[in-house]
Design a protein around this motif. Sequence first.
Motif, short mmCIF file in Angstrom:
data_model
loop_
_atom_site.label_atom_id
_atom_site.label_comp_id
_atom_site.label_asym_id
_atom_site.label_seq_id
_atom_site.Cartn_x
_atom_site.Cartn_y
_atom_site.Cartn_z
N SER A 730 29.69 37.13 45.89
CA SER A 730 30.58 36.59 46.91
C SER A 730 30.08 35.24 47.37
O SER A 730 28.86 35.00 47.43
CB SER A 730 30.68 37.55 48.10
OG SER A 730 31.17 38.81 47.71
N LEU A 731 30.99 34.39 47.72
CA LEU A 731 30.69 33.09 48.28
C LEU A 731 31.53 32.89 49.54
O LEU A 731 32.64 33.43 49.64
CB LEU A 731 31.00 31.97 47.29
CG LEU A 731 30.24 31.97 45.95
CD1 LEU A 731 30.78 30.87 45.05
CD2 LEU A 731 28.75 31.81 46.18
N ASN A 732 30.98 32.13 50.49
CA ASN A 732 31.75 31.78 51.68
C ASN A 732 31.27 30.44 52.21
O ASN A 732 30.22 29.92 51.80
CB ASN A 732 31.67 32.87 52.75
CG ASN A 732 30.25 33.16 53.18
OD1 ASN A 732 29.58 32.30 53.74
ND2 ASN A 732 29.77 34.37 52.90
N SER A 733 32.02 29.90 53.12
CA SER A 733 31.74 28.55 53.62
C SER A 733 30.43 28.49 54.39
O SER A 733 29.77 27.44 54.43
CB SER A 733 32.88 28.09 54.52
OG SER A 733 33.12 29.03 55.56
N ALA A 797 35.23 33.96 48.98
CA ALA A 797 35.71 34.30 47.64
C ALA A 797 34.80 35.35 47.03
O ALA A 797 33.60 35.38 47.31
CB ALA A 797 35.77 33.06 46.75
N ARG A 798 35.39 36.22 46.22
CA ARG A 798 34.65 37.26 45.53
C ARG A 798 34.99 37.19 44.04
O ARG A 798 36.16 37.02 43.68
CB ARG A 798 35.02 38.64 46.10
CG ARG A 798 34.47 38.87 47.48
CD ARG A 798 35.25 39.92 48.22
NE ARG A 798 36.64 39.54 48.36
CZ ARG A 798 37.09 38.66 49.26
NH1 ARG A 798 36.25 38.08 50.08
NH2 ARG A 798 38.38 38.38 49.35
N PHE A 799 33.97 37.34 43.21
CA PHE A 799 34.14 37.23 41.77
C PHE A 799 33.52 38.44 41.08
O PHE A 799 32.45 38.92 41.49
CB PHE A 799 33.46 35.95 41.23
CG PHE A 799 34.01 34.68 41.83
CD1 PHE A 799 35.06 34.01 41.22
CD2 PHE A 799 33.46 34.17 42.99
CE1 PHE A 799 35.56 32.85 41.77
CE2 PHE A 799 33.94 33.00 43.54
CZ PHE A 799 35.00 32.34 42.93
N THR A 800 34.18 38.90 40.04
CA THR A 800 33.66 39.97 39.19
C THR A 800 33.84 39.54 37.74
O THR A 800 34.96 39.24 37.31
CB THR A 800 34.39 41.30 39.45
OG1 THR A 800 34.19 41.70 40.80
CG2 THR A 800 33.87 42.38 38.52
N TYR A 801 32.74 39.51 37.02
CA TYR A 801 32.76 39.08 35.62
C TYR A 801 32.35 40.26 34.74
O TYR A 801 31.33 40.91 34.99
CB TYR A 801 31.82 37.89 35.40
CG TYR A 801 31.66 37.49 33.96
CD1 TYR A 801 32.66 36.78 33.30
CD2 TYR A 801 30.51 37.85 33.26
CE1 TYR A 801 32.51 36.41 31.97
CE2 TYR A 801 30.36 37.49 31.93
CZ TYR A 801 31.37 36.77 31.29
OH TYR A 801 31.22 36.42 29.96
N VAL A 833 45.55 31.75 54.08
CA VAL A 833 46.08 31.93 52.74
C VAL A 833 45.11 32.82 51.97
O VAL A 833 43.90 32.61 52.01
CB VAL A 833 46.26 30.59 52.01
CG1 VAL A 833 46.78 30.83 50.60
CG2 VAL A 833 47.21 29.69 52.78
N GLY A 834 45.64 33.81 51.30
CA GLY A 834 44.81 34.71 50.50
C GLY A 834 45.31 34.78 49.07
O GLY A 834 46.49 34.54 48.80
N PHE A 835 44.42 35.10 48.17
CA PHE A 835 44.79 35.20 46.76
C PHE A 835 44.01 36.33 46.12
O PHE A 835 42.94 36.72 46.58
CB PHE A 835 44.52 33.88 46.02
CG PHE A 835 43.07 33.47 46.04
CD1 PHE A 835 42.19 33.87 45.04
CD2 PHE A 835 42.58 32.69 47.07
CE1 PHE A 835 40.86 33.49 45.06
CE2 PHE A 835 41.26 32.30 47.11
CZ PHE A 835 40.39 32.70 46.11
N ASN A 836 44.58 36.84 45.05
CA ASN A 836 43.98 37.96 44.33
C ASN A 836 44.47 37.88 42.90
O ASN A 836 45.67 37.98 42.64
CB ASN A 836 44.42 39.28 44.97
CG ASN A 836 43.64 40.45 44.44
OD1 ASN A 836 43.10 40.41 43.34
ND2 ASN A 836 43.58 41.51 45.21
N SER A 837 43.56 37.65 41.96
CA SER A 837 44.00 37.46 40.58
C SER A 837 42.83 37.71 39.64
O SER A 837 41.74 38.11 40.06
CB SER A 837 44.55 36.04 40.40
OG SER A 837 45.04 35.85 39.08
N GLY A 838 43.05 37.45 38.38
CA GLY A 838 42.03 37.58 37.36
C GLY A 838 42.51 36.90 36.09
O GLY A 838 43.72 36.69 35.88
#
Length: 897
Positions: A730-733, A797-801, A833-838
């Motif tokens: 996860s990353l944030n400001s 933001a959250r990332f999963t690889y 604003v929110g987003f959710n994708s891959g």
Amino acid sequence: MQPNKHLLLFLFVLLCGTVTLSAQEDLITPLPIKVSKDTITAPLLPPNILNDSIKTDSVATDTVPKKQPLLLDKIKYKAKDYVKLSQKDNKIYLYDEAEIYYQDTELKAGVIVMDYVKNEVYAGRMKDSLGNYSQLPFFKQGDNEVRPDSIRFNFDTQKALIWNSRTEQQAGLGQLGSDAMKVYAEKTKKENDSVYFLNEGKLTTSNDTVNPDYYIRVRKAKFVPKKKIIAGYSNMYIMDVPTPVALPFAYFPLTTGRVAGILFPTFGNDPRRGYFIQNGGYYLPISDYVDLSITGDYYTNGSYGLQGSSIYTKRYKFKGNINISYENLVTSQKGFDDYSRTSNYNIRISHSQDSKASPNSRFSASVNLGSSQYYTNSLNQVNRNNSQTNTFASSISYSKTFPAYPSVNTSLTVSHTQNTRSEERTINMSLPTFQASMERIYPFVKRDEIKKGVFENINLQYDVNAQNSITTTEENFFKSGMFDDAKIGARHRIPIATNFKLAKYLSVSLNGNYEDVWSMKTIRRQYDAELEEVVTDTISGFDRFNRYSFGTSIGTTMYGTWNLGEDKKIQALRHVMRPSISYSYTPSFEQFYESYTDGDGEEVQYTPFETSIYGRPSLNKGSSLSFSLQNSLEAKVRDKDSTATEPRKVKILSNLSFSASYNLEADSLKLSPVSMSGATEIIKNVPINFAATFDPYAIDNNGRRINTLNIKNGGGIARLTSARINTSFSLNSEMFQKGGAKEKSDEEKQSDFSDNPFAMDDVRGDRSNFDRGSNRRNNANANENTPIYNNKLPWDARFTYVASYNNSNRQSEITNHSLMFSGNIQLSPKWEVGFNSGYDLKNKGFADTRFAFKRDLGSFRLSFDWTPFGRYERWYFFIGIKSSLLSDIKWENRSQR
């Protein structure tokens, strides 16, 4: 009577002369007149003359009791500047911070005038030299509070006239708690303790009490505090501008807690099903512990849906909820080619027992079953977020513990799993599963003594597992045919083990396991010469087989440390290895096998227990050696903080494991593939997990393993047959600000995750409730003063690889390579604003992508949910009042399927 008059006149003149002469000094001359006694006597009055002159009232004494004073208690008053009592006006004047207290009535104002004859008070504001008003009246009677400009109140009749009154009523009870309804009125008449009549009133839930961003104007209304407001013609004003949202009469409930009432529906239009109403119904609080909501949906083409939900709670006992939904789906119209009619249903039950209710027994339930396409084809908008659900799972269990030594734990469980994506729509059920296990006992040593040596460490347990396993399809669910292939069986197991030290550094363990398997169905197989095929018959009845195994293992722990120097950035390395080797033996259980002769005259062996839910007895003898090696590597690093007294520990490898086995009974391919798995967090807050499989044997041109080592076939020591790696971070400001992000407690982290409206429930980012977290956050921050512009732009933001590789047949193929991401960007204190994708890096395509836009409009909430492409392409717009009291005042629109 004539002589008497002369005598009185003489005495009067004599008295005046005496006084006059006495006022002149040296001029007093006595007169030579002798005083003689008056011979006239006044007649005496009869003793009863007063009584005779007054006539006695013939009316008897009035029997009506005298009227008691209306003031039943003492009136207390005070003021800061002065208290003035006017007997002429029969009033008391109080000025500056005036206060009056009478029973449960409290009145505070800048100026108070009290008429103690009429028992009335008048309270008003204070006005300074600049014309500004201060110290507005505050009137409180019981729990009701009013803040008017002025008030006139009668202590006797409890009636009042109130000008420009302002009051706040707590009402409603929902997931976000009670809401406050602000009631304003130009003129209010208080009829009694519980009834007020309003003239030109305003109703709002806005936090701005001076200039509300919206209000409902009521011309005349009846106001019952904490119960209701009944109004005539009413319409909504937004920023003091009238809107066409109006009603000829209105009813506003102000009750707190649970109250029966109508649930207002949502209206809309679907081109395939016509106009509709959704989620309209009735709410009924059955008791203090249970409530019931019944809602329905109706479409003009004949489609309809019914939903029933109940929530029950008993403190320190249990809590739960039940939700049942049914939908009759009609597509198009009768007579058209695309006409179809289907039905969907869904049952969800959740029950949990408080741990204080019973320490030795527990009942819990989690049920989610229904039609596989329920969420995908559902008409109701509330189900749209679950359209990605792949599995339904249920479990109902009761467990009980018998604490006496040796303690026994028992449980009875009913379970269900259903894959909603498979074409077969298979349903697996256990009706039920019984489990019981006895705690570990040491038969050769007393319970509380220290255990030493081989014999004292011998321990054993006992457990039993019994199941009624059913595998069926959705078409046969709840039909008699679902039980045709049911498998019933039980397994009794007694594991025995001991451990001891060898040569001080080696840990040795010995173990054995005995199992007794019961089955209620077996098979009999034979060759039918007429049909020229093998016929398998199912035989109902009890039968059993047993199996047992033995094993031993030996292992140790080795430590290695390299000190590189305190002046180095990496001061030391520490390597821990845990090697172990184990041996297991399983005999052959050929006594539980039978044979038949096939059409070629060959004898074929089989076991009648092939359908056992606990597996079959082994025909071949098993004897194998297993190897494993676990590693961990960490470093001591000089801390960047010069004030730190100790170096910082960094885990380079939190785990790196290798395992393999060697089959002593196999005639070929004795070595198994080598499995490797590991985990590291060499990058802070970025855990990386990886795994791989290496095969020491070569393969032929058909991809089959051959009994030739890969190194002898011209390759390496082993072939990499599969591999995978995954990481999430996860990353944030805050991380990029000076000082970095502050470490949060576990509760704060959990709160952040639950409040995040775009948090991912899994790698796809599905969410079951899109608006709940945002509502809670908006309500919590409603009173915060936030600047309109700011130089910061908060984001997270959250990332999963995930990547996987397959090379079992020299195909060298990446089977999965994807990146999932989600997050939020707060463009301003009011915009989010929110987003959710891959993104699938292998197939070059995006996963289910979703954007959400939110705007905090004070008392209103605006949201826009958009899926721009894919199978579930759609959009949804909503604007409405945030308060649950007026949540039915809203407008929403959505795209059609």
